[in-house]
Design a protein around this motif. Sequence first.
Motif, PDB file in Angstrom:
ATOM      1  N   ARG A  65       1.882  11.524  -4.277  1.00  0.00           N
ATOM      2  CA  ARG A  65       0.951  10.488  -4.719  1.00  0.00           C
ATOM      3  C   ARG A  65       1.735   9.430  -5.501  1.00  0.00           C
ATOM      4  O   ARG A  65       2.711   9.740  -6.189  1.00  0.00           O
TER       5      ARG A  65
ATOM      6  N   ARG B 106       0.813  -1.212   0.000  1.00  0.00           N
ATOM      7  CA  ARG B 106       0.000   0.000   0.000  1.00  0.00           C
ATOM      8  C   ARG B 106       0.849   1.267   0.000  1.00  0.00           C
ATOM      9  O   ARG B 106       0.334   2.371   0.107  1.00  0.00           O
ATOM     10  N   ARG B 107       2.169   1.101  -0.083  1.00  0.00           N
ATOM     11  CA  ARG B 107       3.135   2.198  -0.246  1.00  0.00           C
ATOM     12  C   ARG B 107       3.219   3.111   0.984  1.00  0.00           C
ATOM     13  O   ARG B 107       3.582   4.281   0.884  1.00  0.00           O
TER      14      ARG B 107
ATOM     15  N   ARG C  49       2.717   6.543  -8.329  1.00  0.00           N
ATOM     16  CA  ARG C  49       2.459   6.291  -9.744  1.00  0.00           C
ATOM     17  C   ARG C  49       1.374   5.219  -9.845  1.00  0.00           C
ATOM     18  O   ARG C  49       1.238   4.365  -8.976  1.00  0.00           O
ATOM     19  N   TYR C  50       0.608   5.266 -10.919  1.00  0.00           N
ATOM     20  CA  TYR C  50      -0.600   4.445 -11.031  1.00  0.00           C
ATOM     21  C   TYR C  50      -0.332   2.961 -10.764  1.00  0.00           C
ATOM     22  O   TYR C  50      -1.130   2.277 -10.114  1.00  0.00           O
ATOM     23  N   HIS C  51       0.790   2.447 -11.263  1.00  0.00           N
ATOM     24  CA  HIS C  51       1.030   1.009 -11.213  1.00  0.00           C
ATOM     25  C   HIS C  51       1.632   0.543  -9.883  1.00  0.00           C
ATOM     26  O   HIS C  51       1.766  -0.664  -9.657  1.00  0.00           O
ATOM     27  N   GLU C  52       1.982   1.449  -8.991  1.00  0.00           N
ATOM     28  CA  GLU C  52       2.732   1.060  -7.805  1.00  0.00           C
ATOM     29  C   GLU C  52       1.908   0.377  -6.714  1.00  0.00           C
ATOM     30  O   GLU C  52       2.304  -0.673  -6.209  1.00  0.00           O
TER      31      GLU C  52
END
Length: 308
Positions: A124, A108-109, A126-129
């Motif tokens: 925020r 979940r970064r 990146r979309y794929h992370e």
Amino acid sequence: MHLERLALDPSVGLAMPPQRLVDALSDVGVPVELVDEDEQFGPGDAVVSFGHRDSFLDADWVHCIRAGYDEFPVGVYDEAGTYLTNSTGIHGTTVGETVIGYLLVLARRLHVYRDAQHDHEWTRPRYHEPFTLKDERICVVGLGTLGRGVADRAAALGMDVVGVRRSGEPVDNVSQVFTPDRLHEAIEDARFVVLATPLTEETEGMIAAPELETMRDDAFLVNVARGPVVDEDDLIAALEDETIAGAAIDAFTEEPLPEDSPLWDFEEVVLTPHVSAATGKYHEDIAQLVGENVEHIAAGEELINRVV
């Protein structure tokens, strides 16, 4: 064996406030005493300790407050006729929850956002992370108390749990169990590889360049075992080369981790100072285990968790 004294070595302070353990052992029926590191022992003495001292060999029984006892010279204890027990079996919940914490942080970064918070940055991903744990494969290497604690919690989150076990026998909540000779097959499709094995001649260096190269390039290595189970130089190289995506590490070859270790500086590495089993109730867990063994000794029964 007839116990006359239960001596607490000052090294227990590495894991808990010693007086807490004294208080928790107050009803074991044997006098409990905090001793100095130069204390001498003899027949009738039992010692509760974090690590080994040569003077312990003159006691009747020594209890290690950790699951891992690799620094205790087992053969020497055997020759001296001194019983040695360890604390395996009580860390499944603490370590299991810690590992799930690592997985969630990485997926979940959360580590990235915490770093950004420290720097007052609105960041925020990146979309794929970001990703979810559901349906991701986790391979748990070592399916004793620690590994099962991880497997049960990972399965509850909907993960695909496989594992490695010396016997190869089935384990609840593990869909497939591999034997160590099939380690590469076990880890090659896993998003997370979690190490939960004891340190032995067989497991030292178990994870090195060949294993890291076998792992997926989006996989994470988690080590809650012992530092030498992983070849640290090979791990650093794999992280630098992006052979794997990252790691969560609680056990290191050298502890404390040297300030100049490259491991400190990887964004995709979460480091904790060998605290995956930490809990404010650890003294209660140890006291219960030691107390049960005092009862076993009084009854002439086999010691729980006897190493030698």
